[in-house]
Scaffold this motif. Structure first.
Motif, short mmCIF file in Angstrom:
data_model
loop_
_atom_site.label_atom_id
_atom_site.label_comp_id
_atom_site.label_asym_id
_atom_site.label_seq_id
_atom_site.Cartn_x
_atom_site.Cartn_y
_atom_site.Cartn_z
N ASN A 148 2.94 -4.83 -16.26
CA ASN A 148 2.64 -3.68 -15.43
C ASN A 148 2.33 -4.16 -14.00
OD1 ASN A 148 1.51 -1.46 -14.12
ND2 ASN A 148 0.42 -0.76 -15.94
N LEU A 149 3.33 -4.10 -13.14
CA LEU A 149 3.17 -4.60 -11.77
C LEU A 149 2.07 -3.86 -11.02
CD1 LEU A 149 4.06 -6.51 -9.56
CD2 LEU A 149 5.85 -4.88 -8.94
N GLU A 150 1.94 -2.57 -11.24
CA GLU A 150 0.88 -1.81 -10.57
C GLU A 150 -0.50 -2.28 -11.01
OE1 GLU A 150 1.30 0.15 -7.93
OE2 GLU A 150 3.40 -0.45 -8.14
N ALA A 151 -0.64 -2.61 -12.28
CA ALA A 151 -1.92 -3.13 -12.78
C ALA A 151 -2.21 -4.49 -12.15
CB ALA A 151 -1.89 -3.23 -14.30
N VAL A 152 -1.20 -5.33 -12.03
CA VAL A 152 -1.38 -6.64 -11.39
C VAL A 152 -1.86 -6.44 -9.95
CG1 VAL A 152 -0.20 -8.73 -10.57
CG2 VAL A 152 0.32 -7.81 -12.83
N LYS A 153 -1.20 -5.54 -9.24
CA LYS A 153 -1.59 -5.27 -7.85
C LYS A 153 -3.04 -4.79 -7.76
CE LYS A 153 3.00 -3.90 -6.19
NZ LYS A 153 3.79 -2.74 -5.71
N GLU A 154 -3.42 -3.91 -8.65
CA GLU A 154 -4.78 -3.36 -8.61
C GLU A 154 -5.82 -4.45 -8.93
OE1 GLU A 154 -7.82 -1.02 -7.70
OE2 GLU A 154 -5.71 -0.62 -7.27
N VAL A 155 -5.55 -5.28 -9.91
CA VAL A 155 -6.47 -6.36 -10.25
C VAL A 155 -6.62 -7.31 -9.05
CG1 VAL A 155 -6.70 -8.44 -11.67
CG2 VAL A 155 -6.17 -6.24 -12.75
N ILE A 156 -5.52 -7.63 -8.41
CA ILE A 156 -5.59 -8.50 -7.23
C ILE A 156 -6.37 -7.81 -6.11
CG2 ILE A 156 -4.20 -9.58 -5.41
CD1 ILE A 156 -2.15 -10.25 -7.62
N ARG A 157 -6.16 -6.51 -5.94
CA ARG A 157 -6.93 -5.76 -4.92
C ARG A 157 -8.43 -5.85 -5.19
NH1 ARG A 157 -3.25 -1.47 -5.75
NH2 ARG A 157 -1.53 -1.75 -4.32
N VAL A 158 -8.83 -5.70 -6.46
CA VAL A 158 -10.25 -5.77 -6.82
C VAL A 158 -10.80 -7.15 -6.45
CG1 VAL A 158 -11.90 -5.80 -8.74
CG2 VAL A 158 -10.15 -4.01 -8.62
N PHE A 159 -10.10 -8.21 -6.84
CA PHE A 159 -10.54 -9.56 -6.49
C PHE A 159 -10.60 -9.74 -4.98
CE2 PHE A 159 -10.15 -10.94 -10.82
CZ PHE A 159 -10.85 -12.13 -10.91
N ALA A 160 -9.54 -9.31 -4.29
CA ALA A 160 -9.47 -9.51 -2.84
C ALA A 160 -10.52 -8.71 -2.08
CB ALA A 160 -8.07 -9.13 -2.34
N SER A 161 -10.98 -7.60 -2.64
CA SER A 161 -11.98 -6.79 -1.96
C SER A 161 -13.40 -7.35 -2.11
CB SER A 161 -11.95 -5.35 -2.51
OG SER A 161 -12.47 -5.32 -3.83
N TRP A 162 -13.59 -8.27 -3.01
CA TRP A 162 -14.90 -8.84 -3.27
C TRP A 162 -15.25 -9.87 -2.20
CZ3 TRP A 162 -16.18 -12.97 -7.41
CH2 TRP A 162 -17.56 -13.06 -7.59
N ALA A 163 -16.37 -9.72 -1.56
CA ALA A 163 -16.78 -10.60 -0.46
C ALA A 163 -17.00 -12.05 -0.89
CB ALA A 163 -18.04 -10.05 0.21
N GLU A 164 -17.18 -12.30 -2.17
CA GLU A 164 -17.46 -13.65 -2.66
C GLU A 164 -16.18 -14.45 -2.95
OE1 GLU A 164 -20.54 -15.06 -2.76
OE2 GLU A 164 -21.03 -13.19 -1.74
N ILE A 165 -15.02 -13.87 -2.65
CA ILE A 165 -13.73 -14.52 -2.89
C ILE A 165 -13.02 -14.69 -1.54
CG2 ILE A 165 -11.42 -14.21 -3.89
CD1 ILE A 165 -13.37 -14.90 -6.01
N ASP A 166 -12.55 -15.91 -1.30
CA ASP A 166 -11.80 -16.18 -0.07
C ASP A 166 -10.30 -16.13 -0.30
OD1 ASP A 166 -14.23 -16.79 1.37
OD2 ASP A 166 -14.25 -18.70 0.29
N LEU A 167 -9.86 -16.41 -1.51
CA LEU A 167 -8.43 -16.49 -1.81
C LEU A 167 -8.21 -16.16 -3.27
CD1 LEU A 167 -5.62 -17.44 -0.71
CD2 LEU A 167 -6.23 -19.71 -1.57
N VAL A 168 -7.18 -15.35 -3.55
CA VAL A 168 -6.83 -15.02 -4.95
C VAL A 168 -5.54 -15.72 -5.29
CG1 VAL A 168 -6.28 -13.16 -6.57
CG2 VAL A 168 -7.89 -12.73 -4.71
#
Length: 168
Positions: A148-168
């Motif tokens: 599910n490409l849309e699910a992959v995109k959303e999971v990456i968005r969640v990680f990328a929106s977190w201030a404690e992550i610099d790179l996904v």
């Protein structure tokens, strides 16, 4: 990037490598860790092969990037070329199978990068993407998103929106 089979003048090579890595990243692929490879090296360069742990320690001390294959070298060069430079080392790993995520985690931490544990609010945002085989954490392992490409995109968005992550 360079390919090395050995270094006849190890101390000089180390000093040169260290001086260059102060200015820009250096990717080094080392061949010749097996007995057969060592014989081949001696026959055409007269260099001595080096034990893997000694070589890896030298690269770490020189702050060079060691790779084990041409594709790994190319991927590393592309990452260095296209990713913005930064001092931060907090990585989020998204996967859909345990083995790949475990290996990625080992490789990342081996090179001084950090996979921070997820906070409860991030875990809550990722819950919709979990099923019986999932591990909601960092690394994230969730087979549910595999097709599910849309699910992959959303999971990456969640990680990328977190201030404690610099790179996904």
């Amino acid at each position: 990037g360079c390919y090395q089979e050995g270094a006849k003048h190890g101390r000089q090579f180390f000093k040169l490598l260290k001086s260059v890595t102060n200015e820009k990243p250096v990717i080094v692929m080392k061949g010749g860790f097996t007995e057969a490879a060592e014989r081949a090296i001696k026959s055409h360069t007269a260099s001595l092969a080096t034990e893997k742990n000694i070589w890896e320690s030298m690269l770490r001390q020189a702050k060079a990037i060691g790779v084990s294959s041409i594709p790994h070298m190319v991927d590393t060069a592309l990452a260095l070329n296209f990713l913005p430079p930064g001092k931060k080392n907090r990585i989020g790993v998204v996967g859909w199978g345990g083995g790949a995520s475990v290996q990625a985690s080992d490789d990342l931490e081996k090179y001084g990068l950090h996979l921070p544990p997820l906070t409860p609010d991030i875990v809550k945002k990722l819950q919709p993407f979990s099923n019986a085989g999932s591990i909601i954490g960092n690394p994230l392992d969730t087979p549910l998103i595999f097709y599910n490409l849309e699910a992959v995109k959303e999971v990456i968005r969640v990680f990328a929106s977190w201030a404690e992550i610099d790179l996904v």
